[in-house]
Motif scaffolding. Structure first.
Motif, mmCIF file in Angstrom:
data_model
loop_
_atom_site.group_PDB
_atom_site.id
_atom_site.type_symbol
_atom_site.label_atom_id
_atom_site.label_comp_id
_atom_site.label_asym_id
_atom_site.label_seq_id
_atom_site.Cartn_x
_atom_site.Cartn_y
_atom_site.Cartn_z
ATOM 1 N N VAL A 157 21.490 11.883 8.702
ATOM 2 C CA VAL A 157 20.990 10.535 8.955
ATOM 3 C C VAL A 157 19.518 10.414 8.573
ATOM 4 N N LEU A 158 18.747 11.426 8.838
ATOM 5 C CA LEU A 158 17.320 11.368 8.525
ATOM 6 C C LEU A 158 17.081 11.229 7.026
ATOM 7 N N GLN A 159 17.841 11.944 6.225
ATOM 8 C CA GLN A 159 17.676 11.856 4.781
ATOM 9 C C GLN A 159 18.034 10.460 4.268
ATOM 10 N N ILE A 160 19.092 9.879 4.808
ATOM 11 C CA ILE A 160 19.482 8.529 4.399
ATOM 12 C C ILE A 160 18.405 7.525 4.809
ATOM 13 N N ALA A 161 17.862 7.679 6.009
ATOM 14 C CA ALA A 161 16.805 6.775 6.463
ATOM 15 C C ALA A 161 15.552 6.915 5.616
ATOM 16 N N LEU A 162 15.226 8.144 5.216
ATOM 17 C CA LEU A 162 14.034 8.357 4.392
ATOM 18 C C LEU A 162 14.191 7.788 2.984
ATOM 19 N N TYR A 211 23.581 -0.260 -2.710
ATOM 20 C CA TYR A 211 24.098 1.048 -3.138
ATOM 21 C C TYR A 211 23.848 2.115 -2.063
ATOM 22 N N ILE A 212 22.659 2.118 -1.482
ATOM 23 C CA ILE A 212 22.339 3.086 -0.432
ATOM 24 C C ILE A 212 23.227 2.865 0.790
ATOM 25 N N LEU A 213 23.453 1.596 1.155
ATOM 26 C CA LEU A 213 24.317 1.325 2.302
ATOM 27 C C LEU A 213 25.754 1.765 2.046
ATOM 28 N N LEU A 214 26.266 1.507 0.854
ATOM 29 C CA LEU A 214 27.632 1.935 0.532
ATOM 30 C C LEU A 214 27.737 3.460 0.504
ATOM 31 N N THR A 215 26.738 4.109 -0.045
ATOM 32 C CA THR A 215 26.724 5.566 -0.056
ATOM 33 C C THR A 215 26.630 6.115 1.362
ATOM 34 N N SER A 216 25.852 5.468 2.210
ATOM 35 C CA SER A 216 25.734 5.899 3.601
ATOM 36 C C SER A 216 27.071 5.783 4.329
#
Length: 83
Positions: free
Chosen positions: A53-58, A36-41
């Motif tokens: 990008v930092l928020q997605i990585a965190l 889900y996180i990868l698809l949202t990214s």
């Protein structure tokens, strides 16, 4: 004294193999969260103007670590209960 030994033996003795499923299902849930996180990214990278990008990585890193930890615990649990 014998009651105390029986209490500690029952309370702290190893659990059987069926309790390993707990770690398996936690791994499955965490893997679905990673997907889900990868698809949202991907959606954010292609369709949003602000790419944080930092928020997605965190968000992704603790989820991946949780997945890996539960998968490792499941493997250890299964391995320790096999005869």
């Amino acid at each position: 004294m014998d009651q105390k030994k029986g209490f500690f033996s029952a309370t702290f003795s190893p659990l059987d193999k069926s309790y390993c499923d707990y770690f398996f299902w936690l791994s499955v849930i965490n893997f679905m969260l990673i997907i889900y996180i990868l698809l949202t990214s991907l959606y954010v990278f292609f369709f949003e103007k602000k790419k944080d990008v930092l928020q997605i990585a965190l968000v992704a890193l603790p989820t991946f670590l949780s997945y890996f930890t539960n998968r490792l615990l499941y493997s250890m649990c299964i391995g320790s209960t096999q005869a």
